[in-house]
Design a protein around this motif. Structure first.
Motif, PDB file in Angstrom:
ATOM      1  N   PHE A 178       0.749  -1.180   0.090  1.00 23.16           N
ATOM      2  CA  PHE A 178      -0.145   0.017   0.120  1.00 23.16           C
ATOM      3  C   PHE A 178       0.925   1.262  -0.069  1.00 23.16           C
ATOM      4  O   PHE A 178       1.727   1.359   0.856  1.00 23.16           O
ATOM      5  CB  PHE A 178      -0.968   0.111   1.009  1.00 23.16           C
ATOM      6  N   ARG A 179       0.458   2.083  -0.946  1.00 24.14           N
ATOM      7  CA  ARG A 179       1.216   3.361  -1.134  1.00 24.14           C
ATOM      8  C   ARG A 179       2.886   3.254  -0.822  1.00 24.14           C
ATOM      9  O   ARG A 179       3.426   4.047  -0.182  1.00 24.14           O
ATOM     10  CB  ARG A 179       0.846   4.317  -0.119  1.00 24.14           C
ATOM     11  N   GLN A 201       4.373   0.753   0.600  1.00 17.75           N
ATOM     12  CA  GLN A 201       4.963   0.277   1.661  1.00 17.75           C
ATOM     13  C   GLN A 201       4.160  -1.173   1.940  1.00 17.75           C
ATOM     14  O   GLN A 201       3.297  -1.324   1.566  1.00 17.75           O
ATOM     15  CB  GLN A 201       4.543   1.021   2.902  1.00 17.75           C
ATOM     16  N   TRP A 239      -3.583   3.153   9.637  1.00 15.49           N
ATOM     17  CA  TRP A 239      -2.038   3.919   9.897  1.00 15.49           C
ATOM     18  C   TRP A 239      -1.847   4.024  11.357  1.00 15.49           C
ATOM     19  O   TRP A 239      -2.541   4.757  12.178  1.00 15.49           O
ATOM     20  CB  TRP A 239      -2.010   4.841   9.175  1.00 15.49           C
TER      21      TRP A 239
END
Length: 189
Positions: A79-80, A82, A108
């Motif tokens: 994701f993103r 990471q 997060w």
């Protein structure tokens, strides 16, 4: 001619002033606290997740399985940019592990640490008055007599009563389990 009663005239004048002032004032708006939730199913049972507790919902993400001593950990997903650990929400709530979780919610925890929770069925997004979410500790049980972990509130959407999953409680449970596993592994010869 009719004679006017002074008290009646005063009442009429007072009503007229009140009527006229009602147009001069800003309209009163009732500001009702609303909660935005996701309706999901786990093991066929209805649940809800507060939208304010998550950072996104994703469908069909590839989960790379990993060997792990933590049975609820399915693997990792990207994701993103990471790599994020993905946990089975059903298993974390005491159900049998999901066969093929299609949906992931992303949380997060800190600036650079995220966790994803996988589940099989997303039903809808809905909004209710905050008053429709009621605290119900120990009231949520499945099987009967067994309290469901990480569930402290319930919400009613149209015709279904849904336990609301407390994600912060769930993340604390995950962290304790990870810490325990790391500590146990460091003690082994």
């Amino acid at each position: 001619m009719t004679q006017s009663n002074p008290s009646m005239v005063e009442s009429v004048l007072a009503l007229r002033r009140e009527f006229d002032l009602s147009f001069a004032q800003a309209p009163r708006m009732e500001t009702e606290q609303r909660a935005s939730l996701l309706a999901i199913r786990i093991g066929g049972d209805p649940y809800a997740i507060r939208v304010s507790d998550i950072d996104g919902i994703h469908a069909g993400c590839h989960i790379m399985p990993l060997p792990t001593p933590i049975p609820e950990l399915l693997g990792v997903a990207g994701f993103r940019g990471q790599i994020v650990p993905v946990y089975d929400l059903a298993a974390l709530l005491g159900y049998a592990r999901a066969v093929s979780p299609r949906w992931l919610v992303l949380l997060w925890q800190r600036e650079h640490e995220a966790v994803a929770l996988a589940f099989e069925t997303f039903e809808m997004h809905f909004s209710v008055s905050q008053a429709h979410i009621v605290q119900a500790p120990n009231a949520i049980s499945s099987p009967p007599g067994q309290p469901r972990p990480h569930v402290f509130d319930v919400v009613s959407d149209t015709d279904t009563v849904r336990p609301v999953i407390q994600l912060q409680s769930l993340l604390s449970g995950i962290q304790k389990q990870v810490d325990s596993t790391v500590q146990h592994r460091s003690v082994l010869p």
